[in-house]
Design a protein around this motif. Structure first.
Motif, PDB file in Angstrom:
ATOM      1  N   GLN A  94      32.829  36.621  46.743  1.00  0.00           N
ATOM      2  CA  GLN A  94      33.729  37.531  46.047  1.00  0.00           C
ATOM      3  C   GLN A  94      32.961  38.630  45.313  1.00  0.00           C
ATOM      4  OE1 GLN A  94      37.247  37.646  45.658  1.00  0.00           O
ATOM      5  NE2 GLN A  94      37.288  36.271  47.417  1.00  0.00           N
ATOM      6  N   LEU A  95      31.853  38.269  44.679  1.00  0.00           N
ATOM      7  CA  LEU A  95      31.026  39.265  43.994  1.00  0.00           C
ATOM      8  C   LEU A  95      30.475  40.282  44.984  1.00  0.00           C
ATOM      9  CD1 LEU A  95      29.054  36.941  41.545  1.00  0.00           C
ATOM     10  CD2 LEU A  95      30.642  38.742  40.883  1.00  0.00           C
ATOM     11  N   ASP A  96      30.038  39.793  46.123  1.00  0.00           N
ATOM     12  CA  ASP A  96      29.493  40.670  47.154  1.00  0.00           C
ATOM     13  C   ASP A  96      30.553  41.645  47.655  1.00  0.00           C
ATOM     14  OD1 ASP A  96      27.354  41.374  49.142  1.00  0.00           O
ATOM     15  OD2 ASP A  96      28.889  40.672  50.535  1.00  0.00           O
ATOM     16  N   GLU A  97      31.757  41.141  47.936  1.00  0.00           N
ATOM     17  CA  GLU A  97      32.813  42.013  48.439  1.00  0.00           C
ATOM     18  C   GLU A  97      33.271  43.012  47.381  1.00  0.00           C
ATOM     19  OE1 GLU A  97      35.978  39.713  50.032  1.00  0.00           O
ATOM     20  OE2 GLU A  97      34.860  39.094  51.812  1.00  0.00           O
ATOM     21  N   ALA A  98      33.333  42.595  46.123  1.00  0.00           N
ATOM     22  CA  ALA A  98      33.765  43.489  45.052  1.00  0.00           C
ATOM     23  C   ALA A  98      32.789  44.642  44.866  1.00  0.00           C
ATOM     24  CB  ALA A  98      33.909  42.715  43.745  1.00  0.00           C
ATOM     25  N   CYS A  99      31.475  44.362  45.023  1.00  0.00           N
ATOM     26  CA  CYS A  99      30.459  45.410  44.863  1.00  0.00           C
ATOM     27  C   CYS A  99      30.457  46.394  46.030  1.00  0.00           C
ATOM     28  CB  CYS A  99      29.077  44.778  44.732  1.00  0.00           C
ATOM     29  SG  CYS A  99      28.831  43.833  43.224  1.00  0.00           S
ATOM     30  N   ARG A 100      30.905  45.960  47.181  1.00  0.00           N
ATOM     31  CA  ARG A 100      30.849  46.801  48.376  1.00  0.00           C
ATOM     32  C   ARG A 100      32.073  47.700  48.532  1.00  0.00           C
ATOM     33  NH1 ARG A 100      27.253  45.113  52.489  1.00  0.00           N
ATOM     34  NH2 ARG A 100      25.995  43.318  51.901  1.00  0.00           N
ATOM     35  N   ASP A 104      35.944  55.470  51.153  1.00  0.00           N
ATOM     36  CA  ASP A 104      35.354  55.714  52.460  1.00  0.00           C
ATOM     37  C   ASP A 104      34.768  57.123  52.469  1.00  0.00           C
ATOM     38  OD1 ASP A 104      34.722  56.178  55.100  1.00  0.00           O
ATOM     39  OD2 ASP A 104      36.506  55.188  55.895  1.00  0.00           O
ATOM     40  N   PRO A 105      33.442  57.273  52.651  1.00  0.00           N
ATOM     41  CA  PRO A 105      32.828  58.613  52.613  1.00  0.00           C
ATOM     42  C   PRO A 105      33.352  59.542  53.698  1.00  0.00           C
ATOM     43  CG  PRO A 105      31.286  56.978  53.462  1.00  0.00           C
ATOM     44  CD  PRO A 105      32.470  56.232  52.941  1.00  0.00           C
ATOM     45  N   LYS A 106      33.833  58.997  54.814  1.00  0.00           N
ATOM     46  CA  LYS A 106      34.359  59.828  55.885  1.00  0.00           C
ATOM     47  C   LYS A 106      35.814  60.227  55.656  1.00  0.00           C
ATOM     48  CE  LYS A 106      31.278  57.806  59.353  1.00  0.00           C
ATOM     49  NZ  LYS A 106      31.203  57.110  60.667  1.00  0.00           N
ATOM     50  N   ASP A 107      36.534  59.405  54.915  1.00  0.00           N
ATOM     51  CA  ASP A 107      37.933  59.688  54.644  1.00  0.00           C
ATOM     52  C   ASP A 107      38.265  59.201  53.242  1.00  0.00           C
ATOM     53  OD1 ASP A 107      40.608  60.135  54.552  1.00  0.00           O
ATOM     54  OD2 ASP A 107      41.121  58.959  56.328  1.00  0.00           O
ATOM     55  N   ARG A 108      38.236  60.103  52.258  1.00  0.00           N
ATOM     56  CA  ARG A 108      38.423  59.716  50.872  1.00  0.00           C
ATOM     57  C   ARG A 108      39.840  59.262  50.567  1.00  0.00           C
ATOM     58  NH1 ARG A 108      34.215  60.469  47.738  1.00  0.00           N
ATOM     59  NH2 ARG A 108      32.515  61.798  48.414  1.00  0.00           N
ATOM     60  N   SER A 109      40.752  59.458  51.483  1.00  0.00           N
ATOM     61  CA  SER A 109      42.109  58.955  51.279  1.00  0.00           C
ATOM     62  C   SER A 109      42.176  57.443  51.492  1.00  0.00           C
ATOM     63  CB  SER A 109      43.088  59.657  52.236  1.00  0.00           C
ATOM     64  OG  SER A 109      42.765  59.343  53.581  1.00  0.00           O
ATOM     65  N   LYS A 110      41.158  56.895  52.174  1.00  0.00           N
ATOM     66  CA  LYS A 110      41.115  55.461  52.443  1.00  0.00           C
ATOM     67  C   LYS A 110      40.217  54.766  51.410  1.00  0.00           C
ATOM     68  CE  LYS A 110      41.693  55.995  57.443  1.00  0.00           C
ATOM     69  NZ  LYS A 110      41.089  55.719  58.776  1.00  0.00           N
ATOM     70  N   SER A 111      40.703  54.687  50.198  1.00  0.00           N
ATOM     71  CA  SER A 111      39.936  54.030  49.143  1.00  0.00           C
ATOM     72  C   SER A 111      40.387  52.584  49.007  1.00  0.00           C
ATOM     73  CB  SER A 111      40.119  54.761  47.808  1.00  0.00           C
ATOM     74  OG  SER A 111      41.486  54.771  47.436  1.00  0.00           O
ATOM     75  N   LYS A 112      39.453  51.714  48.691  1.00  0.00           N
ATOM     76  CA  LYS A 112      39.744  50.300  48.524  1.00  0.00           C
ATOM     77  C   LYS A 112      39.511  49.895  47.066  1.00  0.00           C
ATOM     78  CE  LYS A 112      38.351  49.020  53.229  1.00  0.00           C
ATOM     79  NZ  LYS A 112      37.443  48.165  54.029  1.00  0.00           N
ATOM     80  N   GLU A 113      40.466  49.178  46.517  1.00  0.00           N
ATOM     81  CA  GLU A 113      40.307  48.703  45.153  1.00  0.00           C
ATOM     82  C   GLU A 113      39.291  47.564  45.105  1.00  0.00           C
ATOM     83  OE1 GLU A 113      44.030  47.618  43.563  1.00  0.00           O
ATOM     84  OE2 GLU A 113      44.896  49.621  43.696  1.00  0.00           O
ATOM     85  N   ALA A 114      38.491  47.545  44.053  1.00  0.00           N
ATOM     86  CA  ALA A 114      37.469  46.516  43.900  1.00  0.00           C
ATOM     87  C   ALA A 114      38.079  45.288  43.237  1.00  0.00           C
ATOM     88  CB  ALA A 114      36.297  47.052  43.083  1.00  0.00           C
ATOM     89  N   ASN A 115      38.648  44.410  44.033  1.00  0.00           N
ATOM     90  CA  ASN A 115      39.221  43.171  43.514  1.00  0.00           C
ATOM     91  C   ASN A 115      38.176  42.058  43.544  1.00  0.00           C
ATOM     92  OD1 ASN A 115      41.861  44.316  43.271  1.00  0.00           O
ATOM     93  ND2 ASN A 115      42.103  44.104  45.483  1.00  0.00           N
ATOM     94  N   ILE A 116      38.406  41.056  42.738  1.00  0.00           N
ATOM     95  CA  ILE A 116      37.483  39.930  42.701  1.00  0.00           C
ATOM     96  C   ILE A 116      38.271  38.658  42.434  1.00  0.00           C
ATOM     97  CG2 ILE A 116      37.008  40.071  40.216  1.00  0.00           C
ATOM     98  CD1 ILE A 116      34.109  39.344  40.859  1.00  0.00           C
ATOM     99  N   GLY A 117      37.741  37.539  42.902  1.00  0.00           N
ATOM    100  CA  GLY A 117      38.389  36.249  42.690  1.00  0.00           C
ATOM    101  C   GLY A 117      37.343  35.188  42.445  1.00  0.00           C
ATOM    102  N   GLY A 118      37.768  33.932  42.515  1.00  0.00           N
ATOM    103  CA  GLY A 118      36.851  32.838  42.279  1.00  0.00           C
ATOM    104  C   GLY A 118      36.940  32.321  40.851  1.00  0.00           C
ATOM    105  N   PRO A 119      36.020  31.449  40.452  1.00  0.00           N
ATOM    106  CA  PRO A 119      36.037  30.861  39.103  1.00  0.00           C
ATOM    107  C   PRO A 119      35.550  31.849  38.049  1.00  0.00           C
ATOM    108  CG  PRO A 119      34.158  30.034  40.328  1.00  0.00           C
ATOM    109  CD  PRO A 119      34.950  30.869  41.295  1.00  0.00           C
TER     110      PRO A 119
END
Length: 239
Positions: A94-100, A104-119
């Motif tokens: 989860q930490l790895d995915e949240a940091c990544r 999207d540098p090629k399409d700034r309209s495709k932004s992903k929220e940095a969510n995290i889970g786990g303990p």
């Protein structure tokens, strides 16, 4: 779900699990008059374990529901699973995915929220023990009563049971927090808080729960990990 806990939510488009509020409403209190081996007690025990596992150890970005795949693990009780090892692996992923995640540098309209889970409780305690940044002020602690049962003795997190809450503007404090992290040097970090002389227990008069060391033989294990989310999908499709 009905076969394991005797009920199913019956909510359209929610076949993958149930909301936490539904679990609390239907399994908040186990009825009396049944012995511990009865099917009713077994069902309520499964529901409780399902709730804790989903909400504390393997929480995800949905924030309000428990996935059905965790409930399947409690069909039997002698499975020999290492929950601590799995929780750590899940947290690291989860930490790895949240940091990544990001724009999207090629399409700034495709932004992903940095969510995290786990303990997240585990992550918070880990940070507070080692990093001087963002550490809350400990107010007090209640004397721990283990009722004479070693397995009910306190864990290390008991030190952070009562802390001063956060008050202020989150955006302003976030910038302050990041700036403090940027100026940190290795000497500011307490690398081994559990081994520092005189630091065991934080002047709290209790011994640690022996279960904290139960899986010490697995701390440096190298072996394959099964992604149960993927395995569960294969199992249900019959592939």
């Amino acid at each position: 779900m009905e076969g394991l806990i005797g009920k199913e939510p019956g909510v359209p488009k929610m076949s993958a699990g149930a909301t936490y509020s539904w679990i609390v409403q239907n399994f908040g209190q186990c009825p009396g008059g049944y012995d511990e081996d009865s099917e009713v007690v077994q069902q309520y025990t499964r529901a409780y374990c399902w709730y804790v596992i989903s909400r504390v150890l393997f929480s995800d970005a949905t924030g309000d529901r428990a996935s059905f795949m965790w409930l399947q693990l409690f069909a039997g009780w002698k499975h020999g699973l290492s929950w601590g090892t799995a929780a750590l692996a899940y947290l690291y992923r989860q930490l790895d995915e949240a940091c990544r995640r990001g724009t999207d540098p090629k399409d700034r309209s495709k932004s992903k929220e940095a969510n995290i889970g786990g303990p997240m409780i585990l992550l918070s305690d880990w940070c507070w023990e080692r990093l001087p940044v963002g550490r809350p002020t400990v107010l007090d602690y209640d004397r721990w009563d283990d009722h004479g049962d070693p397995e009910r003795m306190a864990t290390w997190a008991c030190h952070w049971d009562k802390v001063e809450g956060f008050f202020g503007v989150s955006k302003t404090h976030y910038l302050h927090y990041v700036n403090e992290l940027d100026v940190m040097i290795p000497e500011h970090v307490t690398w081994e808080p559990y081994e520092t002389a005189g630091n065991i227990g934080h002047d709290i008069s209790f011994a640690l729960n022996p279960k904290c060391l139960d899986e010490s033989h697995l701390w440096k294990l190298r072996g394959p990990l099964i992604c149960y989310y993927a395995w569960s999908g294969i199992y249900h499709t019959g592939l």
